[in-house]
Design an enzyme around this catalytic site. Sequence first.
Site, PDB file in Angstrom:
ATOM      1  N   ALA A  94       0.822  -1.227   0.000  1.00 27.76           N
ATOM      2  CA  ALA A  94       0.000   0.000   0.000  1.00 27.76           C
ATOM      3  C   ALA A  94       0.845   1.262   0.000  1.00 27.76           C
ATOM      4  O   ALA A  94       0.412   2.303  -0.491  1.00 27.76           O
ATOM      5  CB  ALA A  94      -0.933  -0.005   1.213  1.00 27.76           C
ATOM      6  N   GLY A 151       0.388  -8.199  -9.368  1.00 23.09           N
ATOM      7  CA  GLY A 151       0.987  -7.358 -10.412  1.00 23.09           C
ATOM      8  C   GLY A 151       2.499  -7.328 -10.321  1.00 23.09           C
ATOM      9  O   GLY A 151       3.159  -6.800 -11.213  1.00 23.09           O
ATOM     10  N   THR A 152       3.046  -7.877  -9.246  1.00 22.97           N
ATOM     11  CA  THR A 152       4.499  -7.884  -9.027  1.00 22.97           C
ATOM     12  C   THR A 152       5.227  -8.463 -10.234  1.00 22.97           C
ATOM     13  O   THR A 152       4.830  -9.513 -10.749  1.00 22.97           O
ATOM     14  CB  THR A 152       4.817  -8.750  -7.786  1.00 22.97           C
ATOM     15  OG1 THR A 152       4.059  -8.253  -6.695  1.00 22.97           O
ATOM     16  CG2 THR A 152       6.305  -8.740  -7.466  1.00 22.97           C
ATOM     17  N   SER A 184      -0.466 -10.942 -13.835  1.00 24.00           N
ATOM     18  CA  SER A 184      -0.129 -10.381 -15.137  1.00 24.00           C
ATOM     19  C   SER A 184       1.029  -9.402 -14.993  1.00 24.00           C
ATOM     20  O   SER A 184       1.099  -8.665 -14.008  1.00 24.00           O
ATOM     21  CB  SER A 184      -1.338  -9.650 -15.740  1.00 24.00           C
ATOM     22  OG  SER A 184      -0.963  -9.067 -16.977  1.00 24.00           O
ATOM     23  N   GLY A 185       1.888  -9.389 -15.981  1.00 25.92           N
ATOM     24  CA  GLY A 185       2.977  -8.410 -16.021  1.00 25.92           C
ATOM     25  C   GLY A 185       2.449  -7.032 -16.378  1.00 25.92           C
ATOM     26  O   GLY A 185       3.163  -6.040 -16.266  1.00 25.92           O
ATOM     27  N   ASN A 186       1.185  -6.964 -16.807  1.00 23.71           N
ATOM     28  CA  ASN A 186       0.582  -5.666 -17.119  1.00 23.71           C
ATOM     29  C   ASN A 186      -0.936  -5.802 -17.077  1.00 23.71           C
ATOM     30  O   ASN A 186      -1.506  -6.631 -17.780  1.00 23.71           O
ATOM     31  CB  ASN A 186       1.033  -5.173 -18.494  1.00 23.71           C
ATOM     32  CG  ASN A 186       0.687  -3.709 -18.690  1.00 23.71           C
ATOM     33  OD1 ASN A 186      -0.466  -3.323 -18.580  1.00 23.71           O
ATOM     34  ND2 ASN A 186       1.681  -2.884 -18.971  1.00 23.71           N
ATOM     35  N   HIS A 229      11.358   2.725 -18.625  1.00 24.90           N
ATOM     36  CA  HIS A 229      10.654   2.980 -17.370  1.00 24.90           C
ATOM     37  C   HIS A 229      11.437   3.995 -16.527  1.00 24.90           C
ATOM     38  O   HIS A 229      12.612   4.234 -16.774  1.00 24.90           O
ATOM     39  CB  HIS A 229      10.507   1.688 -16.561  1.00 24.90           C
ATOM     40  CG  HIS A 229       9.379   0.823 -17.025  1.00 24.90           C
ATOM     41  ND1 HIS A 229       9.521  -0.073 -18.053  1.00 24.90           N
ATOM     42  CD2 HIS A 229       8.087   0.719 -16.601  1.00 24.90           C
ATOM     43  CE1 HIS A 229       8.370  -0.695 -18.246  1.00 24.90           C
ATOM     44  NE2 HIS A 229       7.473  -0.240 -17.388  1.00 24.90           N
ATOM     45  N   HIS A 230      10.763   4.478 -15.482  1.00 26.03           N
ATOM     46  CA  HIS A 230      11.347   5.424 -14.521  1.00 26.03           C
ATOM     47  C   HIS A 230      12.625   4.876 -13.866  1.00 26.03           C
ATOM     48  O   HIS A 230      12.859   3.663 -13.847  1.00 26.03           O
ATOM     49  CB  HIS A 230      10.307   5.739 -13.440  1.00 26.03           C
ATOM     50  CG  HIS A 230       9.776   4.530 -12.724  1.00 26.03           C
ATOM     51  ND1 HIS A 230      10.383   3.996 -11.612  1.00 26.03           N
ATOM     52  CD2 HIS A 230       8.716   3.718 -12.988  1.00 26.03           C
ATOM     53  CE1 HIS A 230       9.708   2.928 -11.202  1.00 26.03           C
ATOM     54  NE2 HIS A 230       8.695   2.736 -12.028  1.00 26.03           N
ATOM     55  N   LYS A 274      12.795   1.825 -11.129  1.00 24.11           N
ATOM     56  CA  LYS A 274      12.386   0.435 -11.403  1.00 24.11           C
ATOM     57  C   LYS A 274      13.560  -0.511 -11.134  1.00 24.11           C
ATOM     58  O   LYS A 274      14.692  -0.245 -11.533  1.00 24.11           O
ATOM     59  CB  LYS A 274      11.890   0.297 -12.850  1.00 24.11           C
ATOM     60  CG  LYS A 274      11.372  -1.096 -13.153  1.00 24.11           C
ATOM     61  CD  LYS A 274      10.491  -1.126 -14.380  1.00 24.11           C
ATOM     62  CE  LYS A 274      10.012  -2.537 -14.697  1.00 24.11           C
ATOM     63  NZ  LYS A 274       9.141  -3.087 -13.646  1.00 24.11           N
TER      64      LYS A 274
HETATM   65  P1  NAD Z   1       7.219   0.539  -5.149  1.00 26.06           P
HETATM   66  O1  NAD Z   1       8.619   0.221  -4.751  1.00 26.06           O
HETATM   67  O2  NAD Z   1       6.775   1.960  -5.214  1.00 26.06           O
HETATM   68  O3  NAD Z   1       6.198  -0.226  -4.163  1.00 26.06           O
HETATM   69  C1  NAD Z   1       6.353  -1.535  -3.720  1.00 26.06           C
HETATM   70  C2  NAD Z   1       5.814  -1.593  -2.314  1.00 26.06           C
HETATM   71  O4  NAD Z   1       5.796  -2.959  -1.888  1.00 26.06           O
HETATM   72  C3  NAD Z   1       6.709  -0.817  -1.325  1.00 26.06           C
HETATM   73  O5  NAD Z   1       5.909   0.063  -0.532  1.00 26.06           O
HETATM   74  C4  NAD Z   1       7.332  -1.912  -0.491  1.00 26.06           C
HETATM   75  O6  NAD Z   1       7.603  -1.525   0.845  1.00 26.06           O
HETATM   76  C5  NAD Z   1       6.232  -2.979  -0.567  1.00 26.06           C
HETATM   77  N1  NAD Z   1       6.697  -4.304  -0.149  1.00 26.06           N
HETATM   78  C6  NAD Z   1       7.823  -4.939  -0.496  1.00 26.06           C
HETATM   79  N2  NAD Z   1       7.904  -6.111   0.160  1.00 26.06           N
HETATM   80  C7  NAD Z   1       6.784  -6.201   0.926  1.00 26.06           C
HETATM   81  C8  NAD Z   1       6.283  -7.164   1.823  1.00 26.06           C
HETATM   82  N3  NAD Z   1       6.992  -8.258   2.117  1.00 26.06           N
HETATM   83  N4  NAD Z   1       5.061  -6.974   2.394  1.00 26.06           N
HETATM   84  C9  NAD Z   1       4.361  -5.862   2.120  1.00 26.06           C
HETATM   85  N5  NAD Z   1       4.800  -4.888   1.295  1.00 26.06           N
HETATM   86  C10 NAD Z   1       5.984  -5.072   0.706  1.00 26.06           C
HETATM   87  O7  NAD Z   1       7.006  -0.177  -6.537  1.00 26.06           O
HETATM   88  P2  NAD Z   1       5.808   0.024  -7.584  1.00 26.06           P
HETATM   89  O8  NAD Z   1       6.244   0.942  -8.663  1.00 26.06           O
HETATM   90  O9  NAD Z   1       4.530   0.310  -6.849  1.00 26.06           O
HETATM   91  O10 NAD Z   1       5.758  -1.426  -8.232  1.00 26.06           O
HETATM   92  C11 NAD Z   1       5.492  -2.573  -7.445  1.00 26.06           C
HETATM   93  C12 NAD Z   1       5.555  -3.810  -8.335  1.00 26.06           C
HETATM   94  O11 NAD Z   1       4.493  -3.759  -9.295  1.00 26.06           O
HETATM   95  C13 NAD Z   1       6.850  -3.920  -9.156  1.00 26.06           C
HETATM   96  O12 NAD Z   1       7.178  -5.284  -9.273  1.00 26.06           O
HETATM   97  C14 NAD Z   1       6.437  -3.346 -10.510  1.00 26.06           C
HETATM   98  O13 NAD Z   1       7.242  -3.777 -11.572  1.00 26.06           O
HETATM   99  C15 NAD Z   1       5.034  -3.877 -10.614  1.00 26.06           C
HETATM  100  N6  NAD Z   1       4.136  -3.198 -11.550  1.00 26.06           N
HETATM  101  C16 NAD Z   1       3.288  -4.001 -12.229  1.00 26.06           C
HETATM  102  C17 NAD Z   1       2.350  -3.475 -13.086  1.00 26.06           C
HETATM  103  C18 NAD Z   1       1.374  -4.387 -13.757  1.00 26.06           C
HETATM  104  O14 NAD Z   1       0.436  -3.917 -14.445  1.00 26.06           O
HETATM  105  N7  NAD Z   1       1.517  -5.703 -13.561  1.00 26.06           N
HETATM  106  C19 NAD Z   1       2.286  -2.067 -13.270  1.00 26.06           C
HETATM  107  C20 NAD Z   1       3.176  -1.264 -12.554  1.00 26.06           C
HETATM  108  C21 NAD Z   1       4.098  -1.835 -11.678  1.00 26.06           C
END
Ligand code: NAD
Length: 279
Positions: free
Chosen positions: A11, A111-112, A136-138, A168-169, A172
């Site tokens: 969150a 989404g991870t 899903s990757g997206n 990407h930013h 990432k």
């Molecule tokens: P981010 O680093 O801003 O957020 C990730 C959050 O997860 C952080 O707040 C972190 O503290 C938390 N976290 C990590 N380990 C944890 C745990 N054990 N328990 C609870 N929380 C935990 O990253 P983001 O940009 O929000 O992206 C998160 C993931 O989503 C990445 O893997 C990214 O590539 C992916 N992503 C996927 C899509 C999609 O459509 N599938 C789109 C955007 C991003």
Amino acid sequence: MADLKVVIAGAGGRMGAANIRAVAALSGLAVHGAVAGSGLSLHAAVDRPGTPAIGQDAGLFAGIGVLGVTITDNLDAALADADAVIDFTAPAASVALAQKAAKLGLIHVIGTTGCSEGDDVAIAEAGKAGATIVKSGNFSMGVNVLASLVKQAAAVLAQYDIEILEMHHAKKVDAPSGTALLLGHAAAEGREISLASHSVRVRDGHTGPREEGTIGFATLRGGTVVGDHSVIFAGPSERIELNHRAEDRAIFAHGAARATLWARDQKPGLYSMADVLGL
Ligand code: NAD
């Protein structure tokens, strides 16, 4: 039908905030201060201990006003009495969460990105053990439609070289992006080959000529780019480029919310966004 009670994992992250906004908007919480009964309600919001967001109101953190749900680091308490988890965190966290979701019989929308093959096997096992997983990757509609176009083009343009470029930013942490891999898998499916044995992830130094039939990846990182992807089909004297530009993380969050609602009517198992969209 009662609203699904949704937990947002991660969150305190960029996607976490977008997911809080998407779920709150669907439940009417953000607007009316009460559950409107449209399908999803924000049950809990969780992140790992030490994250600055812990202790903050989820709505204030996400910029939409007080929601009365405090972001916690107590995962088990957050999952108690929940129906679903929307999880954009990190691979190890998503695997552990899938195992908990299996035990509790939850919907788990993942989404991870950056999961290893071993992580994906463990997640698939959780799908067999009682969790209803959509991974899903997206989660955007646009990218999933793009993937279906890429599959079609890869089959028809069988002799063309395929290259996938993504940007990407700067923050990432994994590469190539989950979306680039999703598009690579779509191209490989179109060609009826395995991506694992045909992908070229890096080129450096004296590489020799391009190996025929491979799918190449190139990765750019910088600034605040939400996600740009191009799939290039390069043939003799012509090039076709299929592009997607993500402008706001809301597209992923809305897709994840849609997947959560869709999963309500599915048996436990592992599904993709293509299943959700019927592509
Ligand atoms: P981010 O680093 O801003 O957020 C990730 C959050 O997860 C952080 O707040 C972190 O503290 C938390 N976290 C990590 N380990 C944890 C745990 N054990 N328990 C609870 N929380 C935990 O990253 P983001 O940009 O929000 O992206 C998160 C993931 O989503 C990445 O893997 C990214 O590539 C992916 N992503 C996927 C899509 C999609 O459509 N599938 C789109 C955007 C991003």
